[in-house]
Design an enzyme around this catalytic site. Structure first.
Site, mmCIF file in Angstrom:
data_model
loop_
_atom_site.group_PDB
_atom_site.id
_atom_site.type_symbol
_atom_site.label_atom_id
_atom_site.label_comp_id
_atom_site.label_asym_id
_atom_site.label_seq_id
_atom_site.Cartn_x
_atom_site.Cartn_y
_atom_site.Cartn_z
ATOM 1 N N THR A 288 0.842 -1.190 0.000
ATOM 2 C CA THR A 288 0.000 0.000 0.000
ATOM 3 C C THR A 288 0.884 1.248 0.000
ATOM 4 O OG1 THR A 288 -0.096 0.180 2.409
ATOM 5 C CG2 THR A 288 -1.697 -1.264 1.350
ATOM 6 N N GLY A 314 -3.641 -2.743 9.530
ATOM 7 C CA GLY A 314 -4.617 -2.422 10.553
ATOM 8 C C GLY A 314 -6.015 -2.311 9.983
ATOM 9 N N ASP A 315 -6.920 -1.771 10.796
ATOM 10 C CA ASP A 315 -8.322 -1.674 10.373
ATOM 11 C C ASP A 315 -8.483 -0.765 9.159
ATOM 12 O OD1 ASP A 315 -9.644 -3.351 12.292
ATOM 13 O OD2 ASP A 315 -9.172 -1.860 13.800
ATOM 14 N N GLY A 316 -7.648 0.279 9.043
ATOM 15 C CA GLY A 316 -7.759 1.160 7.881
ATOM 16 C C GLY A 316 -7.436 0.443 6.590
ATOM 17 N N THR A 317 -6.389 -0.374 6.596
ATOM 18 C CA THR A 317 -6.030 -1.140 5.400
ATOM 19 C C THR A 317 -7.097 -2.165 5.078
ATOM 20 O OG1 THR A 317 -3.703 -0.872 6.027
ATOM 21 C CG2 THR A 317 -4.205 -2.506 4.344
ATOM 22 N N THR A 339 -2.835 -1.255 15.125
ATOM 23 C CA THR A 339 -2.955 -0.913 16.542
ATOM 24 C C THR A 339 -4.194 -1.528 17.164
ATOM 25 O OG1 THR A 339 -1.855 1.192 16.094
ATOM 26 C CG2 THR A 339 -3.019 0.982 18.186
ATOM 27 N N ASP A 466 -25.269 -10.146 12.072
ATOM 28 C CA ASP A 466 -26.652 -10.176 12.543
ATOM 29 C C ASP A 466 -27.580 -9.266 11.753
ATOM 30 O OD1 ASP A 466 -25.738 -7.749 13.394
ATOM 31 O OD2 ASP A 466 -26.076 -8.082 15.531
ATOM 32 N N GLU A 552 -9.782 5.632 11.344
ATOM 33 C CA GLU A 552 -9.158 6.636 10.484
ATOM 34 C C GLU A 552 -9.941 7.946 10.572
ATOM 35 O OE1 GLU A 552 -6.332 6.329 8.756
ATOM 36 O OE2 GLU A 552 -6.097 4.300 9.537
#
Length: 618
Positions: A288, A314-317, A339, A466, A552
């Protein structure tokens, strides 16, 4: 010359000590000033009772135990241990010696700074060790004993390697700081909160210095691959040297997208080894960049027909790649390297990158929900874990990537302390097509998943498949309100569940003569935490407020709307522990063509209609 691993360890230690000091000083000021300063009037009763029940035998015993934590004794014992590790160890154990000495030194630096800034008086009783010059908060004896004997316990555990004869030694070493704490209380030298702070100071120093014990890993060799096998912007690499024979059929195709800011070369080699072990012999590799967190590479994977996309970041990627995979048949495997790693945690994946990938590939593919986020100044964006407005977004915006990389999630503590005093927002909330109600909140978090770091359940009812979204409103008043909210989060006591439409019925609170859901939403319950559910959640603030999507920051704004996209993403994950035959899952129609990567297909029959209040913490 210091290796890269050693440099990272030193940076983490140097940056962690100020954060540890700030937190300890804030805790000391909370204890000694209103409203928690009232403890100063209650704690002496404990020490006074102990002083009234002294006897010569306990006086002598406590004096011996207390002497273990005296500065000369700690310095002498630390020096002896370090010399033994360096001179008598075969081979010489420099890293272990630095770990022991560094832990004792780190807690001492934090102790001296905190004691000078807090300046708490010692208990007003006859003190058996005389009047010491330092402050009562925190306990230096307890902190030093925790650092030294805790470090020895860690080394003993490392040497045990499963042999039970070491366990009594480890238990005895862990008992020493507790005995020192009890002796300091008995001898009238500290308040109870002082010894607790000392225990925490020593324990955190041990955790920070534990980086010195982590083995430094060298990148494994990679064999070259002809350039013709790689697509533009990516490179094809072979499996890491030394990987075991593939367990699955040869020729499986996969693409690996890694964020180089958070993914070490050694981790990437481990990932390639795991893929090789599962039959993915020559995955395509792409990195990236700050302008594209992986969405373009994921789109190429879909267009080229790759059945698997492995995302290291991380969650952003992960979120950026999910944008391209939504509504397609390309499955996502998450390798947690960031993180928070909230999506990975909530999918039940281990924190170790290699073990997480192995667990994901050993599990079964399943479809999970995503949420479409919109708002003023926000392009339509898919969210996999959580989105928020207010305090959480402000903290994330103020926490640099470098600090997060070195300290992990603990880097957010400084930002939290800085923004705790921010004014609460005037917030208008709309659930689905229901009536709008208003609140004054410090922050609002909408989640597709519910767990944070350390197993904290921010949204107790949230599940990634859910078909609904969960909302929590933080609306504490003052420090007491924040402490109450934090305690409820940590203990999991969010309040009773008043309605759960997934069970096809109402709870006891609905059967009784209770207010309707709309009435409860409109008037609130006065609690520091409130929980709601809906398929579409709209938040509007009176003034511009910070906002974040999957960790982010996306800039200040007044509006944030999230709409669930049931079953939009196919992921590899372990089978959830609570799964059972016949459990209902979100239904998903066939995916759209790969030319529409950002538009997940609409869901099947809705799982719930109208605004729902799951229950307010009370």
């Amino acid at each position: 010359m210091m290796t890269p691993g050693g440099i990272r360890s030193v940076r983490r230690i140097v940056l962690a000590l100020p954060a540890q000091t700030v937190v300890l000083v804030l805790a000391g000021l909370l204890v000694t000033h209103p409203p928690f300063g009232l403890w100063d009037q209650r704690e002496p009763t404990v020490v006074t009772w102990l002083a009234e029940h002294r006897n010569p035998s306990l006086d002598r015993a406590s004096g011996w135990v207390s002497a273990i934590g005296f500065t000369p004794a700690i310095v002498a014992a630390t020096a002896a241990v370090m010399l033994a590790l360096v001179l008598a160890g075969r081979p010489r154990r420099w890293r272990e010696a630095l770990f022991v000495g560094g832990a004792v030194l780190a807690q001492a630096v934090v102790f001296v700074t905190a004691a000078a800034l807090v300046g708490r008086s010692r208990p007003d009783v006859v003190r058996l060790d005389g009047a010491l010059a330092t402050s009562s908060f925190p306990s230096g004896h307890v902190g030093a004993a925790t650092a030294l004997y805790g470090a020895l316990a860690v080394l003993a555990l490392r040497s045990a390697k499963g042999r039970r004869r070491y366990l009594p030694v480890v238990a005895l070493l862990c008992l020493v700081p507790l005995l020192v704490a009890a002796s300091r209380l008995y001898r009238g030298m500290h308040h109870p909160t002082d010894v607790v702070a000392g225990l925490l100071n020593g324990a955190v120093a041990l955790w920070v210095l534990s980086t010195l014990l982590r083995p430094e890993r060298r990148p494994a060799a990679r064999r070259a691959v002809p350039p013709t096998q790689a697509a533009p912007g990516s490179a094809t690499v072979g499996a890491a040297t030394g990987s075991r024979e593939a367990a699955g059929p040869a020729g499986r195709r996969a693409m690996v997208v890694s964020n180089p800011v958070v993914t070490d070369p050694a981790v990437l080699d481990d990932v390639l080894a795991v893929l090789a072990a599962h039959g993915y012999r020559e995955p395509r590799l792409a990195e990236t960049d700050p302008d594209d967190l992986g969405r373009s590479a994921a789109a190429r994977a879909v267009a080229d027909g790759f059945p698997l996309l492995v995302v290291c970041g991380g969650d952003g990627t992960v979120t950026a790649c999910a944008q391209a995979l939504a509504g397609t048949r390309t499955a996502l495997a998450v390798v947690p390297c960031g993180t928070g790693n909230l999506l990975a945690r909530n999918l039940g994946l281990p924190t170790s990158p290699a073990r997480a990938l192995a667990a994901a590939l050993d599990g079964a593919p399943r479809r999970i929900d995503l949420a479409l986020a919109e708002g003023d100044g926000i392009e339509p964006t898919l969210v996999g874990a959580m989105a928020g407005i207010g305090l959480d977004a402000a903290v994330m915006a103020d926490t640099g990537r470098g600090l997060k990389r070195r300290l992990g999630w603990a880097a957010y503590l400084v930002g939290i302390a800085r923004h705790l005093g921010d004014r609460r927002m005037r917030l208008a909330v709309t659930l689905d097509d229901g009536a709008t109600f208003h609140r004054r909140a410090a922050m609002a978090v909408v989640g597709n998943v519910g767990s944070l770091q350390g197993g904290v359940r921010l949204l107790p009812q949230a599940e990634p498949d859910d078909g609904v979204l969960d909302l929590v409103l933080f609306q504490p008043r003052g420090l007491a309100g924040w402490c109450t909210a934090t305690l409820r989060l940590v203990t999991g006591r969010h309040g009773r569940q008043e309605h759960d439409p997934r069970r096809g019925g109402t709870g006891q609170a609905d059967r009784d003569a209770q207010p309707t859901q709309a009435e409860r939403s409109a008037r609130g319950n006065g609690s520091s935490l409130e929980h709601f559910r809906g398929r579409r959640i709209t938040l509007v603030t009176e003034h511009g407020s910070p906002r974040e999507l999957d960790g982010e920051p996306v800039g200040d704004g007044r509006r944030l709307r999230l709409t669930v996209r049931p079953g939009a993403l196919l992921v590899h994950a372990p089978v959830p522990a609570g799964d059972r035959p016949g459990r209902r899952r979100a239904t998903v129609p066939p995916p759209r063509p790969a030319t529409e990567p950002t538009g997940p297909s609409p869901a099947g029959p809705p799982t719930e209609a109208g605004p729902r209040t799951v229950g307010a913490a009370g």
